[in-house]
Design a protein around this motif. Sequence first.
Motif, mmCIF file in Angstrom:
data_model
loop_
_atom_site.group_PDB
_atom_site.id
_atom_site.type_symbol
_atom_site.label_atom_id
_atom_site.label_comp_id
_atom_site.label_asym_id
_atom_site.label_seq_id
_atom_site.Cartn_x
_atom_site.Cartn_y
_atom_site.Cartn_z
ATOM 1 N N THR A 80 -2.337 7.327 2.990
ATOM 2 C CA THR A 80 -0.916 6.974 3.156
ATOM 3 C C THR A 80 -0.124 8.182 3.650
ATOM 4 N N ARG A 81 0.972 7.875 4.321
ATOM 5 C CA ARG A 81 1.869 8.950 4.765
ATOM 6 C C ARG A 81 2.582 9.530 3.554
ATOM 7 N N GLN A 82 3.240 10.649 3.765
ATOM 8 C CA GLN A 82 3.995 11.324 2.696
ATOM 9 C C GLN A 82 4.869 10.324 1.931
ATOM 10 N N ILE A 83 4.698 10.286 0.619
ATOM 11 C CA ILE A 83 5.471 9.346 -0.206
ATOM 12 C C ILE A 83 6.698 10.071 -0.763
ATOM 13 N N ASP A 84 7.876 9.448 -0.653
ATOM 14 C CA ASP A 84 9.084 10.118 -1.171
ATOM 15 C C ASP A 84 9.062 10.155 -2.703
ATOM 16 N N THR A 85 9.905 11.006 -3.248
ATOM 17 C CA THR A 85 9.895 11.269 -4.698
ATOM 18 C C THR A 85 10.149 10.008 -5.519
ATOM 19 N N ALA A 86 11.122 9.200 -5.090
ATOM 20 C CA ALA A 86 11.454 7.969 -5.847
ATOM 21 C C ALA A 86 10.247 7.027 -5.896
ATOM 22 N N SER A 87 9.569 6.860 -4.750
ATOM 23 C CA SER A 87 8.396 5.983 -4.704
ATOM 24 C C SER A 87 7.267 6.543 -5.556
ATOM 25 N N PHE A 88 7.098 7.864 -5.505
ATOM 26 C CA PHE A 88 6.021 8.486 -6.283
ATOM 27 C C PHE A 88 6.247 8.279 -7.781
ATOM 28 N N LYS A 89 7.511 8.355 -8.199
ATOM 29 C CA LYS A 89 7.845 8.136 -9.626
ATOM 30 C C LYS A 89 7.471 6.711 -10.039
ATOM 31 N N ILE A 90 7.734 5.744 -9.157
ATOM 32 C CA ILE A 90 7.389 4.345 -9.448
ATOM 33 C C ILE A 90 5.872 4.209 -9.588
ATOM 34 N N LEU A 91 5.121 4.807 -8.653
ATOM 35 C CA LEU A 91 3.652 4.742 -8.695
ATOM 36 C C LEU A 91 3.137 5.348 -9.998
ATOM 37 N N LYS A 92 3.726 6.495 -10.362
ATOM 38 C CA LYS A 92 3.262 7.212 -11.563
ATOM 39 C C LYS A 92 3.505 6.400 -12.829
ATOM 40 N N LYS A 93 4.640 5.688 -12.844
ATOM 41 C CA LYS A 93 4.990 4.875 -14.005
ATOM 42 C C LYS A 93 4.103 3.631 -14.110
ATOM 43 N N ALA A 94 3.780 3.047 -12.947
ATOM 44 C CA ALA A 94 3.098 1.742 -12.920
ATOM 45 C C ALA A 94 1.578 1.837 -12.972
ATOM 46 N N LEU A 95 1.027 2.950 -12.528
ATOM 47 C CA LEU A 95 -0.433 3.036 -12.381
ATOM 48 C C LEU A 95 -1.061 3.967 -13.399
ATOM 49 N N PRO A 96 -2.288 3.663 -13.887
ATOM 50 C CA PRO A 96 -3.042 2.445 -13.596
ATOM 51 C C PRO A 96 -2.358 1.200 -14.173
ATOM 52 N N GLY A 97 -2.456 0.099 -13.428
ATOM 53 C CA GLY A 97 -1.833 -1.145 -13.881
ATOM 54 C C GLY A 97 -2.043 -2.264 -12.887
ATOM 55 N N PRO A 98 -1.556 -3.474 -13.226
ATOM 56 C CA PRO A 98 -1.850 -4.679 -12.435
ATOM 57 C C PRO A 98 -0.935 -4.845 -11.215
ATOM 58 N N TYR A 99 -0.858 -3.803 -10.392
ATOM 59 C CA TYR A 99 0.034 -3.820 -9.233
ATOM 60 C C TYR A 99 -0.732 -3.497 -7.956
ATOM 61 N N THR A 100 -0.300 -4.100 -6.850
ATOM 62 C CA THR A 100 -0.739 -3.690 -5.520
ATOM 63 C C THR A 100 0.499 -3.146 -4.824
ATOM 64 N N PHE A 101 0.441 -1.880 -4.411
ATOM 65 C CA PHE A 101 1.579 -1.274 -3.721
ATOM 66 C C PHE A 101 1.325 -1.223 -2.221
ATOM 67 N N ILE A 102 2.263 -1.757 -1.455
ATOM 68 C CA ILE A 102 2.179 -1.687 0.008
ATOM 69 C C ILE A 102 2.857 -0.381 0.424
ATOM 70 N N LEU A 103 2.075 0.482 1.078
ATOM 71 C CA LEU A 103 2.561 1.809 1.468
ATOM 72 C C LEU A 103 2.279 2.041 2.951
ATOM 73 N N PRO A 104 3.039 2.962 3.596
ATOM 74 C CA PRO A 104 2.771 3.238 5.010
ATOM 75 C C PRO A 104 1.432 3.958 5.188
ATOM 76 N N GLY A 105 0.580 3.447 6.071
ATOM 77 C CA GLY A 105 -0.727 4.060 6.303
ATOM 78 C C GLY A 105 -0.602 5.316 7.158
ATOM 79 N N ASN A 106 -1.626 6.180 7.090
ATOM 80 C CA ASN A 106 -1.618 7.382 7.928
ATOM 81 C C ASN A 106 -2.753 7.335 8.962
ATOM 82 N N ASN A 107 -2.942 8.427 9.684
ATOM 83 C CA ASN A 107 -3.942 8.461 10.766
ATOM 84 C C ASN A 107 -5.374 8.593 10.260
#
Length: 206
Positions: A80-107
Amino acid sequence: MAQFIKIYPDNPNEKEIDRIVKILKDGGLVIYPTDTVYGLGCDITNTKALEKIARIKGVKLDKANFSFICSDLSNISHYTRQIDTASFKILKKALPGPYTFILPGNNDLPKEFKKKKTVGIRVPDNNICRAIVQKLGNPIVSTSIYDEDEILEYTTDPELIFEKWQKLVDAVVDGGYGDNQASTVIDLTQGELEVLRQGKGETEFL
């Protein structure tokens, strides 16, 4: 015929995990438990295995919306491309867990997914699948297994899964009964949280 491999989620047996990893590295398809429904997966680096899954699902590989199962957050930055701080906080709070996060892909996405601008990332709260991914050394490309029965949208009993899938896959991992509710899908590509599908995971606390 597929192997039927019993693993206890509280303390996954390393020898059995090694067996599954070998199957994946050899280009095999494996059905395994997550914290939601059972998934059908393969090694992200194996083109032939990816094509097999796409054929089973009846989709073109470059158009398929498969999830990447990761063992932790450090895996995520590989694809994934660089994740902003707000999004990273959400990921950190939710994972591991029953979520699929759609994120921008990288090269660095595998060539089969180069056309895709986004990726669906999962870190399930399940010791078995995280142990498999950790040992494999890279994500598993995964899709949920549907049940034709309209009431039970997903198959939950590993023995019934084995009966149905044994000729199509190389192993079915019995990690106990699965859930019949899919993950909650959350889009983070626009910098704010958008729920695309409400599933097992709660979103109020994110």
